[in-house]
Design a protein around this motif. Structure first.
Motif, PDB file in Angstrom:
ATOM      1  N   LEU A  86       0.812  -1.223   0.000  1.00 13.18           N
ATOM      2  CA  LEU A  86       0.000   0.000   0.000  1.00 13.18           C
ATOM      3  C   LEU A  86       0.840   1.266   0.000  1.00 13.18           C
ATOM      4  O   LEU A  86       0.319   2.357   0.222  1.00 13.18           O
ATOM      5  CB  LEU A  86      -0.916   0.007   1.237  1.00 13.18           C
ATOM      6  N   VAL A 133       2.546  -1.013   4.643  1.00 13.13           N
ATOM      7  CA  VAL A 133       1.895   0.303   4.655  1.00 13.13           C
ATOM      8  C   VAL A 133       2.948   1.408   4.647  1.00 13.13           C
ATOM      9  O   VAL A 133       4.079   1.216   5.120  1.00 13.13           O
ATOM     10  CB  VAL A 133       0.977   0.459   5.883  1.00 13.13           C
ATOM     11  N   VAL A 182      -2.300   3.102  11.700  1.00 12.56           N
ATOM     12  CA  VAL A 182      -2.802   1.740  11.537  1.00 12.56           C
ATOM     13  C   VAL A 182      -3.462   1.272  12.824  1.00 12.56           C
ATOM     14  O   VAL A 182      -2.886   1.378  13.909  1.00 12.56           O
ATOM     15  CB  VAL A 182      -1.669   0.771  11.141  1.00 12.56           C
ATOM     16  N   PHE A 241       0.600   6.444   7.266  1.00 15.04           N
ATOM     17  CA  PHE A 241      -0.691   5.856   7.629  1.00 15.04           C
ATOM     18  C   PHE A 241      -0.728   5.597   9.133  1.00 15.04           C
ATOM     19  O   PHE A 241       0.227   5.081   9.709  1.00 15.04           O
ATOM     20  CB  PHE A 241      -0.909   4.518   6.920  1.00 15.04           C
ATOM     21  N   ARG A 251       5.377  -1.517   8.401  1.00 11.04           N
ATOM     22  CA  ARG A 251       5.514  -0.146   7.920  1.00 11.04           C
ATOM     23  C   ARG A 251       6.874   0.013   7.247  1.00 11.04           C
ATOM     24  O   ARG A 251       7.915  -0.289   7.836  1.00 11.04           O
ATOM     25  CB  ARG A 251       5.385   0.831   9.087  1.00 11.04           C
ATOM     26  N   LEU A 303      -5.921   3.335   8.554  1.00 11.59           N
ATOM     27  CA  LEU A 303      -6.163   2.021   7.970  1.00 11.59           C
ATOM     28  C   LEU A 303      -6.469   1.054   9.100  1.00 11.59           C
ATOM     29  O   LEU A 303      -5.663   0.893  10.025  1.00 11.59           O
ATOM     30  CB  LEU A 303      -4.930   1.535   7.200  1.00 11.59           C
TER      31      LEU A 303
END
Length: 202
Positions: free
Chosen positions: A113, A138, A144, A142, A188, A173
């Motif tokens: 992503l 991610v 999370v 973001f 991440r 997310l």
């Protein structure tokens, strides 16, 4: 001419995936065994009409009836990814769908992503890993929220490889679902540099 009965209608791939989801959840709850899951999945993916779903879920669906609406072709195009005894990698560019379902059964799914964006409200990924793995990569900006359950498996965040942290008010997310004898991991990572990205494509 009268419309055909729903039981006689042809099913789409997304209909098969909806029934498979019910079976995964039933096994996660201990209502069917892994062997029963495999047998029933074979029947689900071979089904051509809704009538063929009924004996597969008759003892699982409320009242013995399967509540499914026929899906249009391509209706769930960006909202599902799955691997059955295989490996799937999917990269998202641009806006994420508000909901995405990812399932791995004796296989692995990797969702990248880092080039995706959340444009309106939180996005939710429901990840189900049954004797397999789902890895979600991610970007650093973001926020999370992981709310899944591990049943003889792992569900959570992996080691951070980047140094960035999401700012207050960052896009959210949410990752839900469960892992049964498998794992769902959120990692991440920073974006790849253009030079590294070009080198990887070569």
């Amino acid at each position: 001419m009268s419309e055909p009965k729903r039981s006689a209608m042809r099913v789409a791939d997304s209909d098969r995936e909806n029934v498979a989801q019910l079976l995964y959840e039933a096994m996660g709850a201990g209502r069917i065994t892994a062997g029963e899951l495999e047998t029933r999945l074979d029947a689900v993916y071979a089904a051509k009409t809704f009538a063929e779903f009924e004996p597969v879920v008759a003892d699982l669906a409320p009242g013995g009836a399967l509540a499914l609406s026929p899906a249009g072709d391509g209706e769930q195009g960006g909202r599902r990814s799955f691997a059955v005894m295989s490996a799937t990698t999917r990269r998202f560019d641009g806006p994420l769908p508000s909901n995405h379902v990812s399932r791995a059964f004796w296989g692995s799914v990797r969702l990248d992503l880092r080039q995706a964006r959340i444009t309106a409200g939180p996005c939710t990924i429901r990840a189900v890993a049954v004797m397999g793995g789902v890895k979600i990569v991610v970007p650093e900006d973001f926020a999370v929220d992981v709310r899944g359950i591990g049943l003889m498996g792992g569900f959570g965040t992996g080691r951070r490889t980047g140094r960035g942290r999401p700012a207050p008010g960052a896009p959210v997310l949410r990752v839900t679902g469960f892992a049964w004898w498998g794992s769902v991991k959120v990692i991440r990572k920073p974006l790849e540099s253009p030079r590294r990205s070009r080198r990887g494509r070569g």
